[in-house]
Design a protein around this motif. Structure first.
Motif, short mmCIF file in Angstrom:
data_model
loop_
_atom_site.label_atom_id
_atom_site.label_comp_id
_atom_site.label_asym_id
_atom_site.label_seq_id
_atom_site.Cartn_x
_atom_site.Cartn_y
_atom_site.Cartn_z
N LEU A 136 29.97 31.82 37.18
CA LEU A 136 29.53 32.08 38.55
C LEU A 136 30.48 33.04 39.25
O LEU A 136 30.03 33.96 39.96
CB LEU A 136 29.43 30.77 39.33
N TYR A 137 31.77 32.84 39.06
CA TYR A 137 32.76 33.73 39.68
C TYR A 137 32.61 35.15 39.10
O TYR A 137 32.60 36.14 39.83
CB TYR A 137 34.17 33.20 39.44
N MET A 138 32.50 35.24 37.79
CA MET A 138 32.34 36.53 37.13
C MET A 138 31.09 37.25 37.62
O MET A 138 31.10 38.45 37.89
CB MET A 138 32.27 36.35 35.61
N LYS A 139 30.00 36.48 37.73
CA LYS A 139 28.73 37.05 38.19
C LYS A 139 28.88 37.69 39.55
O LYS A 139 28.47 38.84 39.77
CB LYS A 139 27.67 35.94 38.24
N ASN A 140 29.48 36.96 40.48
CA ASN A 140 29.60 37.51 41.83
C ASN A 140 30.60 38.65 41.90
O ASN A 140 30.42 39.60 42.69
CB ASN A 140 29.97 36.42 42.83
N TRP A 141 31.65 38.60 41.09
CA TRP A 141 32.62 39.70 41.09
C TRP A 141 31.94 41.00 40.66
O TRP A 141 32.14 42.05 41.28
CB TRP A 141 33.80 39.39 40.18
N ILE A 142 31.13 40.92 39.63
CA ILE A 142 30.37 42.09 39.18
C ILE A 142 29.48 42.61 40.30
O ILE A 142 29.42 43.81 40.59
CB ILE A 142 29.53 41.76 37.93
N ASP A 143 28.79 41.69 40.97
CA ASP A 143 27.91 42.07 42.07
C ASP A 143 28.69 42.71 43.21
O ASP A 143 28.23 43.68 43.83
CB ASP A 143 27.17 40.83 42.61
N THR A 144 29.87 42.17 43.50
CA THR A 144 30.67 42.66 44.62
C THR A 144 31.18 44.08 44.34
O THR A 144 31.11 44.96 45.21
CB THR A 144 31.84 41.71 44.90
N VAL A 145 31.69 44.30 43.15
CA VAL A 145 32.14 45.65 42.79
C VAL A 145 30.97 46.62 42.84
O VAL A 145 31.09 47.72 43.40
CB VAL A 145 32.80 45.65 41.38
N GLN A 146 29.83 46.21 42.31
CA GLN A 146 28.68 47.10 42.29
C GLN A 146 28.19 47.39 43.71
O GLN A 146 27.75 48.50 44.01
CB GLN A 146 27.55 46.52 41.45
N TRP A 147 28.25 46.41 44.59
CA TRP A 147 27.87 46.61 46.00
C TRP A 147 28.66 47.78 46.57
O TRP A 147 28.10 48.66 47.25
CB TRP A 147 28.15 45.33 46.78
N HIS A 148 29.94 47.80 46.31
CA HIS A 148 30.79 48.84 46.87
C HIS A 148 30.65 50.18 46.14
O HIS A 148 30.78 51.24 46.75
CB HIS A 148 32.25 48.36 46.90
N LEU A 149 30.33 50.13 44.86
CA LEU A 149 30.01 51.37 44.16
C LEU A 149 28.75 52.00 44.75
O LEU A 149 28.68 53.23 44.91
CB LEU A 149 29.79 51.09 42.67
N GLU A 150 27.78 51.16 45.09
CA GLU A 150 26.55 51.67 45.70
C GLU A 150 26.85 52.31 47.06
O GLU A 150 26.20 53.29 47.46
CB GLU A 150 25.52 50.55 45.85
N ASP A 151 27.80 51.76 47.80
CA ASP A 151 28.22 52.38 49.06
C ASP A 151 28.87 53.74 48.82
O ASP A 151 28.54 54.74 49.47
CB ASP A 151 29.23 51.48 49.79
N ILE A 152 29.79 53.77 47.87
CA ILE A 152 30.56 55.00 47.59
C ILE A 152 29.64 56.13 47.16
O ILE A 152 29.78 57.28 47.62
CB ILE A 152 31.63 54.73 46.51
N ASN B 75 31.63 32.91 47.74
CA ASN B 75 32.45 33.25 48.90
C ASN B 75 33.90 33.49 48.49
O ASN B 75 34.56 34.41 49.00
CB ASN B 75 32.39 32.14 49.95
N GLN B 76 34.39 32.68 47.57
CA GLN B 76 35.77 32.86 47.10
C GLN B 76 35.93 34.21 46.41
O GLN B 76 36.91 34.93 46.64
CB GLN B 76 36.15 31.74 46.13
N SER B 77 34.98 34.55 45.56
CA SER B 77 35.02 35.84 44.85
C SER B 77 35.01 37.01 45.83
O SER B 77 35.79 37.96 45.70
CB SER B 77 33.82 35.94 43.90
N ILE B 78 34.14 36.93 46.83
CA ILE B 78 34.03 38.01 47.82
C ILE B 78 35.33 38.16 48.61
O ILE B 78 35.82 39.27 48.84
CB ILE B 78 32.83 37.76 48.75
N LEU B 79 35.90 37.03 49.02
CA LEU B 79 37.16 37.08 49.77
C LEU B 79 38.29 37.60 48.89
O LEU B 79 39.14 38.38 49.35
CB LEU B 79 37.50 35.70 50.31
N ASP B 80 38.31 37.18 47.62
CA ASP B 80 39.34 37.67 46.70
C ASP B 80 39.24 39.19 46.54
O ASP B 80 40.25 39.90 46.55
CB ASP B 80 39.19 37.00 45.32
N TYR B 81 38.01 39.69 46.40
CA TYR B 81 37.82 41.14 46.26
C TYR B 81 38.33 41.87 47.51
O TYR B 81 39.00 42.90 47.41
CB TYR B 81 36.35 41.48 46.03
N HIS B 82 38.02 41.34 48.68
CA HIS B 82 38.34 42.05 49.91
C HIS B 82 39.81 41.94 50.31
O HIS B 82 40.23 42.56 51.29
CB HIS B 82 37.42 41.59 51.04
#
Length: 201
Positions: free
Chosen positions: A40-56, A11-18
């Protein structure tokens, strides 16, 4: 419990990204580099960036050259994601290396880190479904449908967290044992992808 820590960090990683909501934003990992929290933070940050790449990349008006660049970025991200999962599993292998499995111990369908991988993706689904369930410019029907989906995702997170904790308890007690297979991805390897090695000739 590890899953409670994981969910909090995700959750922290996702909020930091947004705060920036920009796929080019560099990671600023707040945790000690040698710690499981850092991974764990690195893992989710990678996932979060990729989530948005998939949107783009799903923009029907996207420039083809840009789309190709993003597709290759996603490929690199998938490899990074796999690498981090394997680092997390290495943490568990070291943690439980002194445990002697019972004679009737069994192997789990997936390693602890790959289960945590699913927990990370689930955190992203929850965040974005929450956005949709409260989106002011959406219809009441849309928000209600998304709220129902959100309720299921939240239940799924509880169930998955419980399953992961049970798996870790079973490994610690010798009822289950870890066996990690490296993800032998072939498409990024010039010696295994026919398009790449035939192109070298």
């Amino acid at each position: 419990m590890l899953t409670a820590i994981s969910n909090k960090i995700f959750n922290q990683s996702i909020l930091d990204y947004h705060q920036y909501n920009d796929v080019h934003q560099a990671i600023s990992n707040p945790f000690e580099k040698s710690s499981i929290e850092h991974l764990l933070y690195m893992k989710n940050w990678i996932d979060t960036v990729q989530w948005h790449l998939e949107d783009i990349i799903r923009d029907p008006k996207i420039d083809p050259v840009t789309a190709l660049d993003i597709k290759r970025w996603i490929d690199r991200s998938n490899q990074e994601r796999t690498d981090v999962v394997e680092y997390i599993d290495s943490y568990f292998l070291e943690k439980y290396q002194e445990v002697k499995p019972a004679a009737d111990a069994v192997i789990n369908t997936e390693s602890p880190a790959w289960a945590i991988d699913r927990l990370s993706i689930l955190a992203l689904k929850i965040y974005h479904m929450q956005e949709e369930a409260t989106r002011e410019d959406a219809t009441a029907e849309h928000r209600a449908a998304c709220q129902r989906k959100l309720d299921i995702l939240l239940e799924q997170r509880t169930d998955l967290s419980t399953a992961i904790e049970t798996l870790l308890e079973d490994i610690a007690a010798g009822r289950k044992y870890m066996k990690v297979y490296k993800q032998m991805k072939m498409y990024n390897d010039p010696s295994l992808n026919p398009v790449l090695y035939k192109g070298e000739k």
